[in-house]
Scaffold this active site. Structure first.
Site, PDB file in Angstrom:
ATOM      1  N   ASP A   6      -3.144  69.977  73.148  1.00  0.00           N
ATOM      2  CA  ASP A   6      -4.062  69.342  72.208  1.00  0.00           C
ATOM      3  C   ASP A   6      -3.936  67.826  72.237  1.00  0.00           C
ATOM      4  O   ASP A   6      -2.919  67.266  72.665  1.00  0.00           O
ATOM      5  CB  ASP A   6      -3.760  69.815  70.777  1.00  0.00           C
ATOM      6  CG  ASP A   6      -4.152  71.262  70.538  1.00  0.00           C
ATOM      7  OD1 ASP A   6      -4.568  71.941  71.490  1.00  0.00           O
ATOM      8  OD2 ASP A   6      -4.017  71.706  69.381  1.00  0.00           O
ATOM      9  N   HIS A  57       1.260  69.602  73.219  1.00  0.00           N
ATOM     10  CA  HIS A  57       0.494  68.362  73.252  1.00  0.00           C
ATOM     11  C   HIS A  57       0.872  67.599  74.517  1.00  0.00           C
ATOM     12  O   HIS A  57       2.010  67.712  74.987  1.00  0.00           O
ATOM     13  CB  HIS A  57       0.785  67.512  72.017  1.00  0.00           C
ATOM     14  CG  HIS A  57       0.468  68.210  70.723  1.00  0.00           C
ATOM     15  ND1 HIS A  57       1.309  69.168  70.178  1.00  0.00           N
ATOM     16  CD2 HIS A  57      -0.601  68.116  69.894  1.00  0.00           C
ATOM     17  CE1 HIS A  57       0.770  69.628  69.053  1.00  0.00           C
ATOM     18  NE2 HIS A  57      -0.385  69.014  68.858  1.00  0.00           N
TER      19      HIS A  57
END
Length: 276
Positions: free
Chosen positions: A101, A243
């Site tokens: 993300d 991430h």
């Protein structure tokens, strides 16, 4: 290795479970008060019928190609994992999806893409629209390398805290940025904080994608901690949340990839787990 057909045999129950949870999350209290779970399960039943219909056609084609495997066909149609122990067939690899993300990130995303390419792994990237500008080459590389690109809204907003019009703008603006670069219009959305607004799926045609394993990599920034979470929680069909904006996350992701490949896992993009 990149994903194959073996990863789809257990995805039916996984998809139904996630879809049910998301519709409950988006459905709000009134639907539960008035109709209980009936409306949601009606949608699930319809999806099951469509899934089985597609599975029967696919199974028939596979049987012709392979000389037929009735046990394998039954497993695909019912979503069971019987084919893993089917007589006369090799045990098939469990599947897992790495997802990232908040990118792209100029410093760490290139390192991640290089490491994934060396390992022949395809991942899923949920991009923030505001992070795309100036990093178009990275987005294009993701697409050309075979990764799946999804939407993470433009400004990382909580979708249930804004109007439907504002939420739609957040999503469509990001979709358009990705489409202009790759020529592929995103179909998958990871709602920030896992929060989905009631009935938003009637305003934008997107598949919300949650996760099974939250590595908390953004919080710990500790490679060993991330590896411990993945190693202890991973199972067939897991969707791992990470991430690509931290050096520790990239190192942990690549080390986790090596670890899971040693265990026999096959890496796929989320569409391979969630769609027939």
């Amino acid at each position: 290795a990149a994903g194959g057909e073996s990863c789809k045999q257990d995805s039916f129950l996984h998809f139904i479970n996630i879809y049910y949870q998301e519709r409950q999350m988006s459905g709000g209290g009134k639907m539960r008060e008035r109709m209980g779970h009936l409306a949601v399960w009606a949608e699930v039943l319809l999806l099951a019928i469509l899934w089985i219909g597609i599975g029967i056609r696919h199974s028939g084609q596979s049987a012709e190609e392979s000389g037929g495997n009735q046990v394998g066909q039954f497993a695909r149609e019912t979503g069971s994992s019987l084919t893993r122990q089917s007589a006369g067939t090799a045990e098939e690899a469990p599947c897992v999806a790495l997802t990232f993300d908040d990118g792209p990130n100029n410093l760490y995303t290139p390192r991640l893409l290089e490491g994934l390419k060396k390992r022949n792994i395809h991942a899923t990237f949920f991009l923030m629209g505001k992070n795309i500008e100036g990093k178009e080459d990275l987005v294009l590389q993701m697409s050309q390398d075979g990764h799946l690109i999804g939407n993470h809204t433009y400004n990382h907003v909580e979708l249930d805290k804004i109007s439907k019009a504002a939420a739609k703008k957040e999503i469509l603006q990001t979709n358009e940025s990705i489409w202009e670069i790759t020529g592929i219009y995103p179909e998958f959305l990871r709602p920030p904080y896992g929060v989905w607004q009631k009935n938003l799926d009637f305003y934008v045609t997107m598949f919300p994608v949650l996760w099974d394993i939250d590595t908390l990599d953004w919080k710990s920034k500790n490679v060993d901690s991330v590896l411990q979470i993945i190693s202890s929680e991973v199972k067939d069909g897991s969707i791992i949340l990470m991430h690509d904006g931290y050096e520790s996350s990239v190192e942990a992701a690549l080390r986790a990839a090596d670890l899971l490949m040693e265990r026999g896992y096959e890496f796929v993009t989320v569409d391979k787990l969630l769609l027939p």
